[in-house]
Motif scaffolding. Structure first.
Motif, mmCIF file in Angstrom:
data_model
loop_
_atom_site.group_PDB
_atom_site.id
_atom_site.type_symbol
_atom_site.label_atom_id
_atom_site.label_comp_id
_atom_site.label_asym_id
_atom_site.label_seq_id
_atom_site.Cartn_x
_atom_site.Cartn_y
_atom_site.Cartn_z
ATOM 1 N N ALA A 345 6.807 2.156 -9.494
ATOM 2 C CA ALA A 345 5.768 3.171 -9.184
ATOM 3 C C ALA A 345 5.128 2.100 -7.833
ATOM 4 C CB ALA A 345 5.156 3.264 -10.277
ATOM 5 N N SER A 346 5.188 2.009 -7.115
ATOM 6 C CA SER A 346 4.705 0.988 -5.759
ATOM 7 C C SER A 346 4.900 1.289 -4.439
ATOM 8 C CB SER A 346 5.628 -0.340 -6.098
ATOM 9 O OG SER A 346 7.089 0.034 -5.554
ATOM 10 N N PHE A 347 5.216 0.967 -3.774
ATOM 11 C CA PHE A 347 4.269 1.348 -2.221
ATOM 12 C C PHE A 347 3.911 0.383 -1.551
ATOM 13 C CE2 PHE A 347 0.308 2.941 -2.999
ATOM 14 C CZ PHE A 347 -0.581 1.943 -1.463
ATOM 15 N N VAL A 348 4.728 0.335 -0.119
ATOM 16 C CA VAL A 348 4.809 -0.883 1.100
ATOM 17 C C VAL A 348 3.963 -0.941 2.148
ATOM 18 C CG1 VAL A 348 6.757 -2.473 -0.362
ATOM 19 C CG2 VAL A 348 6.882 -1.090 1.942
ATOM 20 N N ALA A 349 3.147 -1.321 2.627
ATOM 21 C CA ALA A 349 2.849 -1.014 4.054
ATOM 22 C C ALA A 349 2.809 -2.791 4.771
ATOM 23 C CB ALA A 349 1.001 -0.868 3.745
ATOM 24 N N GLN A 350 3.315 -2.098 6.139
ATOM 25 C CA GLN A 350 3.684 -2.895 6.887
ATOM 26 C C GLN A 350 2.124 -3.416 7.983
ATOM 27 O OE1 GLN A 350 5.345 -5.438 8.813
ATOM 28 N NE2 GLN A 350 6.943 -3.983 9.125
ATOM 29 N N SER A 351 1.506 -4.801 7.856
ATOM 30 C CA SER A 351 0.329 -4.903 8.150
ATOM 31 C C SER A 351 0.310 -5.795 9.564
ATOM 32 C CB SER A 351 -0.712 -5.991 7.513
ATOM 33 O OG SER A 351 -1.338 -6.856 7.771
ATOM 34 N N ASN A 352 -0.706 -5.284 10.869
ATOM 35 C CA ASN A 352 -0.517 -6.236 11.073
ATOM 36 C C ASN A 352 -1.164 -7.659 11.889
ATOM 37 O OD1 ASN A 352 -0.721 -4.208 13.601
ATOM 38 N ND2 ASN A 352 -2.153 -3.383 13.757
ATOM 39 N N ALA A 353 -1.067 -7.606 10.470
ATOM 40 C CA ALA A 353 -1.582 -9.708 9.980
ATOM 41 C C ALA A 353 -0.029 -10.310 9.702
ATOM 42 C CB ALA A 353 -2.021 -9.365 9.267
ATOM 43 N N ILE A 358 2.997 -5.327 -0.995
ATOM 44 C CA ILE A 358 2.508 -4.407 -2.135
ATOM 45 C C ILE A 358 1.670 -3.697 -2.858
ATOM 46 C CG2 ILE A 358 4.529 -3.623 -4.340
ATOM 47 C CD1 ILE A 358 5.820 -6.723 -2.801
ATOM 48 N N PHE A 359 1.815 -2.682 -2.827
ATOM 49 C CA PHE A 359 0.692 -1.966 -3.631
ATOM 50 C C PHE A 359 1.403 -1.323 -4.964
ATOM 51 C CE2 PHE A 359 -1.030 -1.730 0.299
ATOM 52 C CZ PHE A 359 -2.634 -2.855 0.590
ATOM 53 N N SER A 360 0.642 -0.933 -5.596
ATOM 54 C CA SER A 360 0.950 0.134 -7.487
ATOM 55 C C SER A 360 0.960 1.582 -6.877
ATOM 56 C CB SER A 360 -0.071 -0.020 -8.437
ATOM 57 O OG SER A 360 0.527 0.859 -9.165
ATOM 58 N N SER A 361 1.522 2.509 -7.099
ATOM 59 C CA SER A 361 1.329 3.747 -6.999
ATOM 60 C C SER A 361 0.794 4.371 -8.034
ATOM 61 C CB SER A 361 3.162 4.483 -6.463
ATOM 62 O OG SER A 361 3.629 4.487 -7.730
ATOM 63 N N ARG A 362 0.455 4.135 -8.409
ATOM 64 C CA ARG A 362 -0.849 4.467 -9.825
ATOM 65 C C ARG A 362 -2.417 4.281 -9.658
ATOM 66 N NH1 ARG A 362 3.693 2.119 -14.013
ATOM 67 N NH2 ARG A 362 5.325 4.351 -14.067
ATOM 68 N N PRO A 363 -3.322 5.293 -9.988
ATOM 69 C CA PRO A 363 -4.041 4.657 -10.180
ATOM 70 C C PRO A 363 -5.045 3.188 -10.913
ATOM 71 C CG PRO A 363 -4.167 6.697 -10.333
ATOM 72 C CD PRO A 363 -2.882 6.644 -10.878
ATOM 73 N N PRO A 364 -5.501 2.544 -10.666
ATOM 74 C CA PRO A 364 -5.626 2.676 -9.126
ATOM 75 C C PRO A 364 -5.413 1.895 -7.582
ATOM 76 C CG PRO A 364 -6.806 0.555 -10.325
ATOM 77 C CD PRO A 364 -5.681 1.157 -10.924
ATOM 78 N N PHE A 365 -4.198 2.346 -7.821
ATOM 79 C CA PHE A 365 -3.765 1.906 -6.342
ATOM 80 C C PHE A 365 -4.255 0.257 -5.782
ATOM 81 C CE2 PHE A 365 -5.063 6.373 -6.418
ATOM 82 C CZ PHE A 365 -3.654 6.801 -6.959
ATOM 83 N N LYS A 366 -3.864 -0.755 -7.107
ATOM 84 C CA LYS A 366 -3.954 -2.249 -6.422
ATOM 85 C C LYS A 366 -2.717 -2.537 -5.468
ATOM 86 C CE LYS A 366 -7.151 -3.344 -10.390
ATOM 87 N NZ LYS A 366 -6.891 -4.434 -12.202
ATOM 88 N N LEU A 367 -3.764 -4.121 -4.515
ATOM 89 C CA LEU A 367 -2.606 -4.513 -3.970
ATOM 90 C C LEU A 367 -1.820 -5.640 -4.480
ATOM 91 C CD1 LEU A 367 -1.654 -5.776 -1.465
ATOM 92 C CD2 LEU A 367 -3.605 -7.301 -0.878
ATOM 93 N N ASN A 368 -1.366 -6.090 -4.244
ATOM 94 C CA ASN A 368 0.111 -6.711 -5.192
ATOM 95 C C ASN A 368 -0.692 -8.393 -4.508
ATOM 96 O OD1 ASN A 368 1.281 -9.268 -6.452
ATOM 97 N ND2 ASN A 368 3.071 -7.687 -6.507
ATOM 98 N N LYS A 369 -1.224 -9.298 -5.127
ATOM 99 C CA LYS A 369 -2.055 -10.484 -4.233
ATOM 100 C C LYS A 369 -0.740 -11.252 -3.898
ATOM 101 C CE LYS A 369 -6.346 -9.409 -5.151
ATOM 102 N NZ LYS A 369 -8.238 -9.577 -6.114
ATOM 103 N N TYR A 370 0.328 -11.417 -4.906
ATOM 104 C CA TYR A 370 0.950 -12.718 -5.495
ATOM 105 C C TYR A 370 2.755 -12.538 -4.536
ATOM 106 C CZ TYR A 370 -2.317 -13.395 -9.418
ATOM 107 O OH TYR A 370 -3.749 -13.888 -9.807
ATOM 108 N N LYS A 371 2.322 -11.420 -4.179
ATOM 109 C CA LYS A 371 3.921 -11.229 -3.279
ATOM 110 C C LYS A 371 3.467 -10.407 -1.935
ATOM 111 C CE LYS A 371 6.496 -7.983 -4.860
ATOM 112 N NZ LYS A 371 8.094 -7.722 -5.818
ATOM 113 N N ARG A 372 4.528 -10.679 -1.255
ATOM 114 C CA ARG A 372 3.994 -10.209 -0.153
ATOM 115 C C ARG A 372 5.563 -10.903 1.133
ATOM 116 N NH1 ARG A 372 -0.754 -12.482 3.145
ATOM 117 N NH2 ARG A 372 -1.803 -11.239 1.969
#
Length: 450
Positions: A345-353, A358-372
């Motif tokens: 239950a997650s998805f990833v997004a490529q950032s121009n940074a 990594i984000f959770s795919s369950r509400p509220p779809f939080k960003l994982n601040k500890y892993k990238r």
């Protein structure tokens, strides 16, 4: 007096006799010519033909020019040299029809039958082995084995066929979609070339049955093309440049299209019409991806307005067309690519940074601040990322021309492979062959790693 008269008569008689002889010789020549015209003398004629006439009579063994096929008249008619010359000139000017030699097939007909493509024995053996060994995992490939050259400009995306293991589709800026028979001989690797677009392409996707592809680009159209024949099946007209296409994972007759005006449309292949639109004052739509169950999808947008970064990444309810959350990614960076994990239950997004979040795919779809996932370069390009089929590895292209392989669990960089001279725009794992990866880049080359 009588002596003079008799002398005169004898002189005139001899003169008449000479004239008669000349007339006889002329009649003889005329008879000879008439005999030449009409053929052999009748058998009842007892006089022998003159030598000149005999030499002109047709012989049974000699070729005859008196055929009705040539002159269309009664057989036996003599054809003069002048007529023969005229006939020869006419035959040169208007030659008789000759069966035409086989015409060379067009380039599309000369291409190999795309859907008949087969895997070579070593690849088939590998596939059979991993089909039995269900515990086998995908790993990063060891080396680059195949270069596919056919595009003349930058290649923006590659996709493996879901049903034909040897086929790979690529979309490029040269207006073409190439279907590759990857493991064929080098001169037979182009299985099909689709030239239905009039401008640069942005994306290509396979249908679920593997018999057709969807393609889109700057000509504001979406084209559904048949792989076997290379013909267009349907054309979907848009009012914007189309950047991305995605089929619904369960309802394969439906697909999403996102474009330059920020509108996401749902299309139906059966009717050829737009079913509904998803719009929330978005900027240019960069990428889309469905959750595995098809109930949600995520869109990424290029936001240039102030205080609008909350719309860069939006999670949607597919059925209700409602945005479930737009407070997902609050950093002021565009995300050119987004992918759901195949099982978790997650998805990833490529950032121009220059990292993948990594984000959770369950509400509220939080960003994982500890892993990238860090180490590669995006540098403002549309660099795409993808998961391996088992979800254990995450692979991405890079502006430095390399393919980067990360462990999804630890986010550690496992391997870095030089793939292209310039930007590596897309990297994708084979759906059934473990550790087989295709890449594409701005050098116009499609590469396969094993």
């Amino acid at each position: 007096m009588e002596a003079l008269i008799s002398a005169y008569d004898s002189a005139s008689g001899s003169s008449d006799g000479g004239d008669n002889k000349e007339d006889a010789s002329e009649e003889t020549r005329a008879d000879a010519k008439r005999q030449k015209f009409v053929g052999p003398l009748p058998a009842t004629h007892s006089a022998p033909a003159p030598a000149a006439a005999v030499s002109l009579l047709p012989s049974p063994s000699a070729p005859s020019f008196t055929s009705t096929e040539n002159v269309g008249e009664v057989k036996g008619r003599y054809v003069s040299k002048r007529e023969r010359a005229a006939m020869a000139a006419a035959s040169i000017k208007n030659p008789a029809p000759v069966p035409a030699p086989p015409v060379a097939s067009s380039s599309s007909e000369m291409e190999t039958a795309a859907l008949n493509a087969k895997l070579p024995p070593r690849i088939q053996h590998k596939l059979d082995y991993y089909a039995r060994e269900t515990s086998a995992r995908n790993r990063w490939p060891k080396e680059q084995t195949i270069h596919l050259k056919g595009h003349t400009k930058a290649v923006v995306g590659v996709r493996w066929s879901p049903t034909h293991g040897a086929l790979l589709a690529s979309a490029a800026m040269d207006h073409k979609v190439q279907i590759w028979n990857v493991w064929n001989a080098p001169d037979q690797q182009v299985a099909r070339t689709l030239t239905c677009h009039s401008a640069a392409l942005k994306d290509v996707q396979w249908s679920s049955d593997g018999t057709s592809v969807l393609s889109c680009g700057f000509d504001q159209t979406i084209q559904l093309s048949d792989i076997e024949s290379g013909s267009q099946l349907k054309v979907f007209l848009e009012n914007q440049f189309v950047n991305v296409l995605r089929f619904h994972p369960l309802q394969q007759q439906l697909f999403l299209a996102g474009g330059s005006k920020g509108t996401i449309k749902l299309w139906d292949l059966r009717t050829g019409k737009s079913v509904c639109e998803y719009s929330k004052a978005l900027g240019q739509v960069m990428d889309l991806d469905f959750s595995p169950d098809g109930k949600r999808f995520v869109s990424t947008s290029d936001i240039a307005k102030r205080n609008a970064s909350d719309k860069a990444l939006v999670v949607w309810n597919f059925e209700t067309q409602i945005a479930l959350s737009n407070q997902v990614y609050l950093e002021a960076y565009t995300c050119p690519s987004v992918r759901f994990h195949p099982y978790e239950a997650s998805f990833v997004a490529q950032s121009n940074a220059d990292y993948i979040a990594i984000f959770s795919s369950r509400p509220p779809f939080k960003l994982n601040k500890y892993k990238r996932f860090e180490g590669h370069q995006v540098a403002g390009y549309r660099i795409q990322c993808n998961f391996s089929p088992d979800g254990e590895l995450l692979v991405t292209g890079s502006a430095d021309g390399c393919a980067y392989f990360y462990s999804y669990r630890s986010s550690k960089l496992m391997s870095k492979q030089q793939a292209h001279d310039g930007v590596c725009s897309d990297v994708v794992y084979h759906p059934t062959l473990p550790s087989v990866v295709a890449t594409c880049g701005w050098d116009g080359v499609v590469s396969v790693f094993e």
